[in-house]
Design a protein around this motif. Structure first.
Motif, PDB file in Angstrom:
ATOM      1  N   ALA A  57       0.835  -1.209   0.000  1.00  0.00           N
ATOM      2  CA  ALA A  57       0.000   0.000   0.000  1.00  0.00           C
ATOM      3  C   ALA A  57       0.865   1.253   0.000  1.00  0.00           C
ATOM      4  N   GLY A  58       1.898   1.277   0.829  1.00  0.00           N
ATOM      5  CA  GLY A  58       2.796   2.421   0.857  1.00  0.00           C
ATOM      6  C   GLY A  58       3.641   2.532  -0.394  1.00  0.00           C
ATOM      7  N   LEU A  59       4.061   1.386  -0.922  1.00  0.00           N
ATOM      8  CA  LEU A  59       4.920   1.385  -2.098  1.00  0.00           C
ATOM      9  C   LEU A  59       4.173   1.880  -3.331  1.00  0.00           C
ATOM     10  N   VAL A  60       2.948   1.383  -3.546  1.00  0.00           N
ATOM     11  CA  VAL A  60       2.210   1.764  -4.759  1.00  0.00           C
ATOM     12  C   VAL A  60       1.791   3.227  -4.733  1.00  0.00           C
ATOM     13  N   THR A  61       1.478   3.754  -3.557  1.00  0.00           N
ATOM     14  CA  THR A  61       1.049   5.148  -3.493  1.00  0.00           C
ATOM     15  C   THR A  61       2.228   6.107  -3.558  1.00  0.00           C
ATOM     16  N   ASP A  62       3.320   5.811  -2.857  1.00  0.00           N
ATOM     17  CA  ASP A  62       4.447   6.744  -2.857  1.00  0.00           C
ATOM     18  C   ASP A  62       5.232   6.735  -4.162  1.00  0.00           C
ATOM     19  N   THR A  63       5.062   5.706  -4.978  1.00  0.00           N
ATOM     20  CA  THR A  63       5.696   5.701  -6.297  1.00  0.00           C
ATOM     21  C   THR A  63       4.729   6.162  -7.380  1.00  0.00           C
ATOM     22  N   GLY A  64       3.529   6.618  -6.998  1.00  0.00           N
ATOM     23  CA  GLY A  64       2.553   7.063  -7.988  1.00  0.00           C
ATOM     24  C   GLY A  64       2.193   5.962  -8.960  1.00  0.00           C
ATOM     25  N   SER A  65       1.823   4.784  -8.390  1.00  0.00           N
ATOM     26  CA  SER A  65       1.544   3.596  -9.219  1.00  0.00           C
ATOM     27  C   SER A  65       2.749   3.233 -10.083  1.00  0.00           C
ATOM     28  N   PHE A  66       3.938   3.334  -9.469  1.00  0.00           N
ATOM     29  CA  PHE A  66       5.204   2.929 -10.079  1.00  0.00           C
ATOM     30  C   PHE A  66       5.618   3.822 -11.247  1.00  0.00           C
ATOM     31  N   ARG A  67       5.180   5.075 -11.201  1.00  0.00           N
ATOM     32  CA  ARG A  67       5.684   6.052 -12.165  1.00  0.00           C
ATOM     33  C   ARG A  67       7.033   6.599 -11.733  1.00  0.00           C
ATOM     34  N   TRP A  68       7.286   6.668 -10.431  1.00  0.00           N
ATOM     35  CA  TRP A  68       8.551   7.180  -9.905  1.00  0.00           C
ATOM     36  C   TRP A  68       9.241   6.029  -9.192  1.00  0.00           C
ATOM     37  N   VAL A  69      10.139   5.370  -9.884  1.00  0.00           N
ATOM     38  CA  VAL A  69      10.759   4.163  -9.344  1.00  0.00           C
ATOM     39  C   VAL A  69      12.272   4.301  -9.348  1.00  0.00           C
ATOM     40  N   ARG A  70      12.888   3.388  -8.656  1.00  0.00           N
ATOM     41  CA  ARG A  70      14.347   3.323  -8.568  1.00  0.00           C
ATOM     42  C   ARG A  70      14.763   1.883  -8.823  1.00  0.00           C
ATOM     43  N   PRO A  71      16.048   1.633  -9.061  1.00  0.00           N
ATOM     44  CA  PRO A  71      16.481   0.249  -9.218  1.00  0.00           C
ATOM     45  C   PRO A  71      16.075  -0.581  -7.993  1.00  0.00           C
ATOM     46  N   GLY A  72      15.400  -1.664  -8.222  1.00  0.00           N
ATOM     47  CA  GLY A  72      14.953  -2.528  -7.131  1.00  0.00           C
ATOM     48  C   GLY A  72      13.500  -2.353  -6.755  1.00  0.00           C
ATOM     49  N   ARG A  82       4.089  19.513  -6.455  1.00  0.00           N
ATOM     50  CA  ARG A  82       4.603  18.432  -7.298  1.00  0.00           C
ATOM     51  C   ARG A  82       5.516  19.037  -8.357  1.00  0.00           C
ATOM     52  N   SER A  83       6.580  18.309  -8.712  1.00  0.00           N
ATOM     53  CA  SER A  83       7.440  18.714  -9.819  1.00  0.00           C
ATOM     54  C   SER A  83       7.588  17.543 -10.769  1.00  0.00           C
ATOM     55  N   LYS A  84       8.003  17.838 -11.985  1.00  0.00           N
ATOM     56  CA  LYS A  84       8.113  16.787 -12.990  1.00  0.00           C
ATOM     57  C   LYS A  84       9.520  16.238 -13.144  1.00  0.00           C
ATOM     58  N   SER A  85      10.538  17.077 -12.967  1.00  0.00           N
ATOM     59  CA  SER A  85      11.883  16.577 -13.222  1.00  0.00           C
ATOM     60  C   SER A  85      12.937  17.205 -12.332  1.00  0.00           C
ATOM     61  N   ASP A  86      13.475  18.358 -12.728  1.00  0.00           N
ATOM     62  CA  ASP A  86      14.706  18.826 -12.105  1.00  0.00           C
ATOM     63  C   ASP A  86      14.529  19.739 -10.905  1.00  0.00           C
ATOM     64  N   ILE A  87      13.342  20.244 -10.647  1.00  0.00           N
ATOM     65  CA  ILE A  87      13.159  21.152  -9.510  1.00  0.00           C
ATOM     66  C   ILE A  87      12.837  20.347  -8.253  1.00  0.00           C
ATOM     67  N   ASP A  88      13.609  20.601  -7.208  1.00  0.00           N
ATOM     68  CA  ASP A  88      13.425  19.909  -5.925  1.00  0.00           C
ATOM     69  C   ASP A  88      12.399  20.669  -5.096  1.00  0.00           C
ATOM     70  N   VAL A  89      11.148  20.199  -5.103  1.00  0.00           N
ATOM     71  CA  VAL A  89      10.120  20.928  -4.364  1.00  0.00           C
ATOM     72  C   VAL A  89      10.248  20.745  -2.854  1.00  0.00           C
ATOM     73  N   SER A  90      11.016  19.736  -2.408  1.00  0.00           N
ATOM     74  CA  SER A  90      11.236  19.615  -0.956  1.00  0.00           C
ATOM     75  C   SER A  90      12.035  20.801  -0.441  1.00  0.00           C
ATOM     76  N   ALA A  91      12.973  21.302  -1.256  1.00  0.00           N
ATOM     77  CA  ALA A  91      13.753  22.475  -0.863  1.00  0.00           C
ATOM     78  C   ALA A  91      12.876  23.718  -0.855  1.00  0.00           C
ATOM     79  N   VAL A  92      11.977  23.818  -1.830  1.00  0.00           N
ATOM     80  CA  VAL A  92      11.038  24.941  -1.865  1.00  0.00           C
ATOM     81  C   VAL A  92      10.132  24.897  -0.645  1.00  0.00           C
ATOM     82  N   ALA A  93       9.584  23.722  -0.349  1.00  0.00           N
ATOM     83  CA  ALA A  93       8.701  23.585   0.804  1.00  0.00           C
ATOM     84  C   ALA A  93       9.432  23.882   2.102  1.00  0.00           C
TER      85      ALA A  93
END
Length: 330
Positions: free
Chosen positions: A169-184, A287-298
């Motif tokens: 449940a946490g994995l599927v939601t925090d990856t946006g249904s696996f749109r934002w994934v990493r190796p593994g 939300r951002s799409k690519s290169d802008i780090d919105v965590s820093a903005v927040a």
């Protein structure tokens, strides 16, 4: 009562072995999730709670607000461990927070930290303030449930169907249904699915099921959407405003879902949704799409989060919130 060890400074980093030593020694544990919980914090809290319960440790899991668990998460295993905030014990051996970047994200339950023998923070947010005695913060993890999965492996815990349901449940939601994934990421998902859980049903309930009232709310809110092409150095900002009169009886998950529709705007790198609270403050999702780090903005505006998804709270007018955001984006 668990005693803190002297070989790690308060607020310092912890290894899985450090955390397991603390949990193995605990006679009582409280697991705290963040306010307005999502599936990552609840899935993490319930999964850890179930493991502790199976080991014979008295455990409570709780969050400060809202008063009830969002309906989309009520089929998660382990909900019997949830305790209303007023019933959460004041003094326990260990308080563990899951998916909380700061003590403030605990809301009214932040005071339970002071009454604990020791505190453990388990998270994956880059903006985490390391507010615990022991801080297991893996910024490379896709979700806090992914951090828990690796911790369970260190612990020798078998991830069965109930635990996998919570972790997925946490994995599927925090990856946006696996749109934002990493190796593994997909390897972990496959491992959880191999336990027999219905991944499609879990995702559908959490992400793709809304009452009819969601549609007229979207109509009103999306009609307020505004594009600021010059924001973020010309990469663009699109924002929408959700006022209390638009919400009616809709659940928190319906409100939270709006930002992922707004973010599809092709002319804007950054999307923001301003949500009016009952006390007149604004909760802002970014939300951002690519290169802008919105965590820093927040973070500059008093909040935090991830590179591509973050948020903060503001107490000014909606117009001032937008002006301050445009200024922070540069």
């Amino acid at each position: 009562m668990v005693e803190t060890r002297g070989d790690a400074a308060a607020g310092g980093a912890a290894t899985p072995s450090d955390v397991l030593a603390v949990l193995d020694a605990a006679a009582t544990v409280t697991v705290l999730c963040h306010v307005h919980p999502d599936a990552d914090t609840i899935g993490s809290g319930l999964a850890l709670g179930l493991v502790l319960e199976r080991r014979g440790v008295p455990v409570q899991v709780s969050f400060a607000e809202p008063a009830a668990l969002p309906e989309s998460m009520r089929t998660l295993p382990g909900t019997h461990l949830l305790a209303p905030p007023a019933q959460v014990r004041d003094g326990v051996d260990v308080v563990v927070t899951v998916d909380c970047g700061s003590a403030g994200r605990l809301g009214a339950l932040a005071d339970r930290l002071a009454g604990a023998g020791t505190t453990v923070v388990i998270d994956h947010h880059r903006s985490n303030t390391r507010f615990g005695r022991w801080n297991l913060v893996d910024e490379s993890a896709e979700s806090t449930t992914a951090v828990l999965a690796r911790l369970f492996d260190h612990w020798g815990v078998e991830i069965d169907r109930d635990l996998a349901h919570c972790l997925y449940a946490g994995l599927v939601t925090d990856t946006g249904s696996f749109r934002w994934v990493r190796p593994g990421t997909h390897l972990l998902a496959e491992r959880l699915l191999d336990t027999g859980i219905d991944g499609a049903a879990i995702a559908r309930r959490l992400l793709d099921t809304h009452p009819f009232g969601w549609l007229p709310m979207l109509s009103a809110v999306l009609g307020s959407a505004t594009l600021v092409p010059g924001a973020a150095g010309g990469r663009g900002l699109v924002y929408a405003v959700i006022r209390r009169r638009d919400v009616g009886d809709l659940r928190s998950e319906e409100i939270e879902s709006v930002v992922d529709i707004v973010r599809t705007t092709s002319e804007a790198e950054i999307a923001a949704v301003l949500k009016e609270s009952v006390n007149g403050t604004w909760s802002v999702s970014l939300r951002s799409k690519s290169d802008i780090d919105v965590s820093a903005v927040a973070a500059r505006l008093g909040g935090g989060g991830h590179h591509a998804a973050a948020g903060y709270t503001a107490e000014t007018s909606a117009e001032t919130v937008v002006a301050d955001l445009v200024d922070a984006l540069g």
